[in-house]
Design a protein around this motif. Structure first.
Motif, PDB file in Angstrom:
ATOM      1  N   TYR A  35       0.031   8.200  -9.808  1.00 43.97           N
ATOM      2  CA  TYR A  35      -0.036   9.401 -10.653  1.00 43.97           C
ATOM      3  C   TYR A  35       1.178   9.575 -11.572  1.00 43.97           C
ATOM      4  O   TYR A  35       1.315  10.607 -12.213  1.00 43.97           O
ATOM      5  N   GLY A  36       2.042   8.579 -11.634  1.00 39.84           N
ATOM      6  CA  GLY A  36       3.224   8.710 -12.476  1.00 39.84           C
ATOM      7  C   GLY A  36       3.169   7.819 -13.702  1.00 39.84           C
ATOM      8  O   GLY A  36       2.565   6.757 -13.705  1.00 39.84           O
ATOM      9  N   TRP A  37       3.819   8.260 -14.750  1.00 38.49           N
ATOM     10  CA  TRP A  37       4.012   7.460 -15.952  1.00 38.49           C
ATOM     11  C   TRP A  37       5.256   7.990 -16.664  1.00 38.49           C
ATOM     12  O   TRP A  37       5.441   9.203 -16.722  1.00 38.49           O
ATOM     13  N   PRO A  38       6.136   7.110 -17.170  1.00 40.89           N
ATOM     14  CA  PRO A  38       6.016   5.646 -17.238  1.00 40.89           C
ATOM     15  C   PRO A  38       6.296   4.963 -15.906  1.00 40.89           C
ATOM     16  O   PRO A  38       6.869   5.560 -15.002  1.00 40.89           O
ATOM     17  N   GLN A  39       5.871   3.693 -15.818  1.00 39.17           N
ATOM     18  CA  GLN A  39       6.109   2.868 -14.641  1.00 39.17           C
ATOM     19  C   GLN A  39       6.683   1.528 -15.074  1.00 39.17           C
ATOM     20  O   GLN A  39       6.545   1.124 -16.226  1.00 39.17           O
ATOM     21  N   ASP A  40       7.297   0.841 -14.124  1.00 37.52           N
ATOM     22  CA  ASP A  40       7.851  -0.486 -14.371  1.00 37.52           C
ATOM     23  C   ASP A  40       6.774  -1.526 -14.072  1.00 37.52           C
ATOM     24  O   ASP A  40       6.196  -1.534 -12.985  1.00 37.52           O
TER      25      ASP A  40
ATOM     26  N   GLU B   4       0.829  -1.202   0.000  1.00 41.87           N
ATOM     27  CA  GLU B   4       0.000   0.000   0.000  1.00 41.87           C
ATOM     28  C   GLU B   4       0.867   1.256   0.000  1.00 41.87           C
ATOM     29  O   GLU B   4       0.570   2.233  -0.702  1.00 41.87           O
ATOM     30  N   ILE B   5       1.946   1.235   0.777  1.00 42.63           N
ATOM     31  CA  ILE B   5       2.864   2.382   0.797  1.00 42.63           C
ATOM     32  C   ILE B   5       3.492   2.582  -0.586  1.00 42.63           C
ATOM     33  O   ILE B   5       3.581   3.711  -1.094  1.00 42.63           O
ATOM     34  N   ARG B   6       3.928   1.471  -1.205  1.00 47.74           N
ATOM     35  CA  ARG B   6       4.513   1.563  -2.550  1.00 47.74           C
ATOM     36  C   ARG B   6       3.490   2.130  -3.540  1.00 47.74           C
ATOM     37  O   ARG B   6       3.843   2.921  -4.420  1.00 47.74           O
ATOM     38  N   GLN B   7       2.227   1.721  -3.382  1.00 45.31           N
ATOM     39  CA  GLN B   7       1.199   2.212  -4.295  1.00 45.31           C
ATOM     40  C   GLN B   7       0.964   3.700  -4.117  1.00 45.31           C
ATOM     41  O   GLN B   7       0.801   4.434  -5.097  1.00 45.31           O
ATOM     42  N   ILE B   8       0.943   4.156  -2.863  1.00 48.78           N
ATOM     43  CA  ILE B   8       0.729   5.580  -2.594  1.00 48.78           C
ATOM     44  C   ILE B   8       1.815   6.421  -3.253  1.00 48.78           C
ATOM     45  O   ILE B   8       1.526   7.429  -3.935  1.00 48.78           O
ATOM     46  N   PHE B   9       3.072   6.017  -3.081  1.00 49.98           N
ATOM     47  CA  PHE B   9       4.171   6.835  -3.599  1.00 49.98           C
ATOM     48  C   PHE B   9       4.453   6.585  -5.077  1.00 49.98           C
ATOM     49  O   PHE B   9       5.213   7.330  -5.697  1.00 49.98           O
ATOM     50  N   GLY B  10       3.824   5.548  -5.647  1.00 47.68           N
ATOM     51  CA  GLY B  10       3.984   5.293  -7.076  1.00 47.68           C
ATOM     52  C   GLY B  10       2.823   5.781  -7.913  1.00 47.68           C
ATOM     53  O   GLY B  10       2.842   5.651  -9.141  1.00 47.68           O
TER      54      GLY B  10
ATOM     55  N   SER C 117       1.405   9.362 -24.807  1.00 46.43           N
ATOM     56  CA  SER C 117       1.058   9.249 -23.378  1.00 46.43           C
ATOM     57  C   SER C 117       0.297  10.465 -22.854  1.00 46.43           C
ATOM     58  O   SER C 117      -0.026  10.524 -21.669  1.00 46.43           O
ATOM     59  N   LYS C 118      -0.032  11.427 -23.730  1.00 51.32           N
ATOM     60  CA  LYS C 118      -0.679  12.652 -23.255  1.00 51.32           C
ATOM     61  C   LYS C 118      -2.030  12.364 -22.599  1.00 51.32           C
ATOM     62  O   LYS C 118      -2.359  12.942 -21.553  1.00 51.32           O
ATOM     63  N   LEU C 119      -2.820  11.492 -23.208  1.00 52.41           N
ATOM     64  CA  LEU C 119      -4.140  11.187 -22.653  1.00 52.41           C
ATOM     65  C   LEU C 119      -4.017  10.531 -21.283  1.00 52.41           C
ATOM     66  O   LEU C 119      -4.743  10.885 -20.346  1.00 52.41           O
TER      67      LEU C 119
ATOM     68  N   ILE D 138      -3.769   5.095 -10.144  1.00 54.57           N
ATOM     69  CA  ILE D 138      -3.154   3.765 -10.156  1.00 54.57           C
ATOM     70  C   ILE D 138      -3.186   3.183 -11.563  1.00 54.57           C
ATOM     71  O   ILE D 138      -4.250   3.125 -12.197  1.00 54.57           O
ATOM     72  N   VAL D 139      -2.039   2.749 -12.034  1.00 56.76           N
ATOM     73  CA  VAL D 139      -1.907   2.145 -13.361  1.00 56.76           C
ATOM     74  C   VAL D 139      -1.919   0.624 -13.213  1.00 56.76           C
ATOM     75  O   VAL D 139      -1.126   0.066 -12.443  1.00 56.76           O
ATOM     76  N   THR D 140      -2.822  -0.037 -13.924  1.00 56.36           N
ATOM     77  CA  THR D 140      -2.977  -1.482 -13.824  1.00 56.36           C
ATOM     78  C   THR D 140      -2.619  -2.146 -15.160  1.00 56.36           C
ATOM     79  O   THR D 140      -2.316  -1.481 -16.142  1.00 56.36           O
TER      80      THR D 140
END
Length: 329
Positions: free
Chosen positions: A160-165, A152-158, A256-258, A241-243
């Motif tokens: 709203y960002g892109w790109p992601q691993d 959950e902590i990792r999700q909070i700080f990860g 990635s603008k959209l 959150i990116v799934t």
């Protein structure tokens, strides 16, 4: 007006339905909040739907060797209480207003009371785990809670960002969902005094099943019906959150603008971007690719059960794996 929800036991779990009903009784007896209005809302939440998959997994995993029924019921109740507590805390973190069509605790009570109610249920889960008399079960429950919190902590700080691993995505869903499925099946094996090889096979089954379950959950966030899901589509994007469907979609959608608008814009602009992105993903190959990946994990879950005898409990666990892929809610 919120609909009245209730536990919906899956038909193929009929052989363990009586045990699941005993689990429900133990959970409700364990809620000992003395401030009655809050206690009533917590009880409503516990009674308010769900399929009790996690306690069912603990019970099923205990069936391959003789086990103390009472201790297995305590374990299964502990697993479900831990799950319920994490949902309460998740809803507060996400500022969610409803779950399974019912109002969340945080939509009715101050944040401090919600946190403490969740903590109260976590303490109950720990108490029930201790009553099994198994130090290993207690350790499994404690370590799983640590993993859930870390995820959950990792999700909070990860967010709203892109790109992601994509590796971060798989860790998050392991921490969020698969770790508790794995804990349920491992601990069930432990209480049955199964050989260590079988305990590890049961854990792998739970982990792979939980991973598939969460991937399907992430797909349903794009394809599900709001009235059935009890939440709006695109809820993960609204939380930044990116799934997996997003990862697959972005492999072909080079601009990635959209996505960045959906994650970071404000007000009406963000809402429109989320609605557009949800519709594009819903009608793209990303849904099929995500479901194919979930099926891969289901296959691995089934393979983990190959060392067990072909009895009704193994068959139920295989059917449960199929259900995870086929479910619509």
């Amino acid at each position: 007006m919120a609909r009245e929800a209730k536990v919906a036991y899956l038909p193929f779990l009929a052989p363990i339905k009586r045990e699941l009903e005993e689990v429900e009784k133990v959970i409700l007896e364990k809620i000992s909040l003395t401030y009655q209005p809050l206690a009533e809302n917590v009880t409503q939440l516990i009674r308010g739907g769900g399929k009790r998959l996690r306690p069912a997994l603990a019970i099923l995993a205990s069936k391959f060797h003789p086990a103390d029924r009472g201790k297995v019921i305590l374990l299964a109740a502990s697993i479900e209480m831990l799950h319920t507590a994490t949902l309460i805390h998740d809803d507060l973190i996400d500022n969610a207003s409803s779950r399974r069509g019912l109002p969340t605790l945080n939509s009715m009570w101050p944040s401090a009371a919600v946190v403490l109610a969740g903590d109260h249920i976590l303490a109950g889960a720990a108490s029930l785990a201790a009553r099994t008399g198994s130090p290993r079960v207690v350790r499994i429950i404690a370590e799983t809670l640590q993993i859930i919190c870390d995820g959950e902590i990792r999700q909070i700080f990860g967010a709203y960002g892109w790109p992601q691993d994509i590796k971060d995505y798989y860790y998050r869903i392991y921490a969020k969902t698969a770790s508790l499925f794995a804990a349920a099946t491992e601990a069930g094996g432990v209480l049955s005094k199964a050989p260590e090889g079988e305990i590890q096979a049961l854990r792998k089954y739970g982990e792979y099943l939980g991973t598939a379950f969460q991937i399907v959950d992430d797909v349903l966030d794009f394809t599900g019906k709001e009235e059935e899901m009890g939440k709006p589509t695109g809820s993960d994007l609204r939380q930044g959150i990116v799934t997996l469907p997003v990862f697959y979609f972005m492999e072909d959608y080079n601009d990635s603008k959209l996505l960045l608008k959906a994650l970071n814009a404000r007000g009406e602009e963000r809402g429109e971007a989320i609605a557009t992105l949800v519709e594009l993903i819903r009608n793209s190959q990303a849904i099929k690719l995500s479901l194919d990946k979930a099926r891969e994990f289901v296959i691995r879950a089934k393979e983990a059960l190959s060392i067990f005898p072909d009895n009704q409990y193994r068959r139920i666990m295989l059917e449960l794996a199929d259900f995870v892929i086929e479910r619509k809610i």
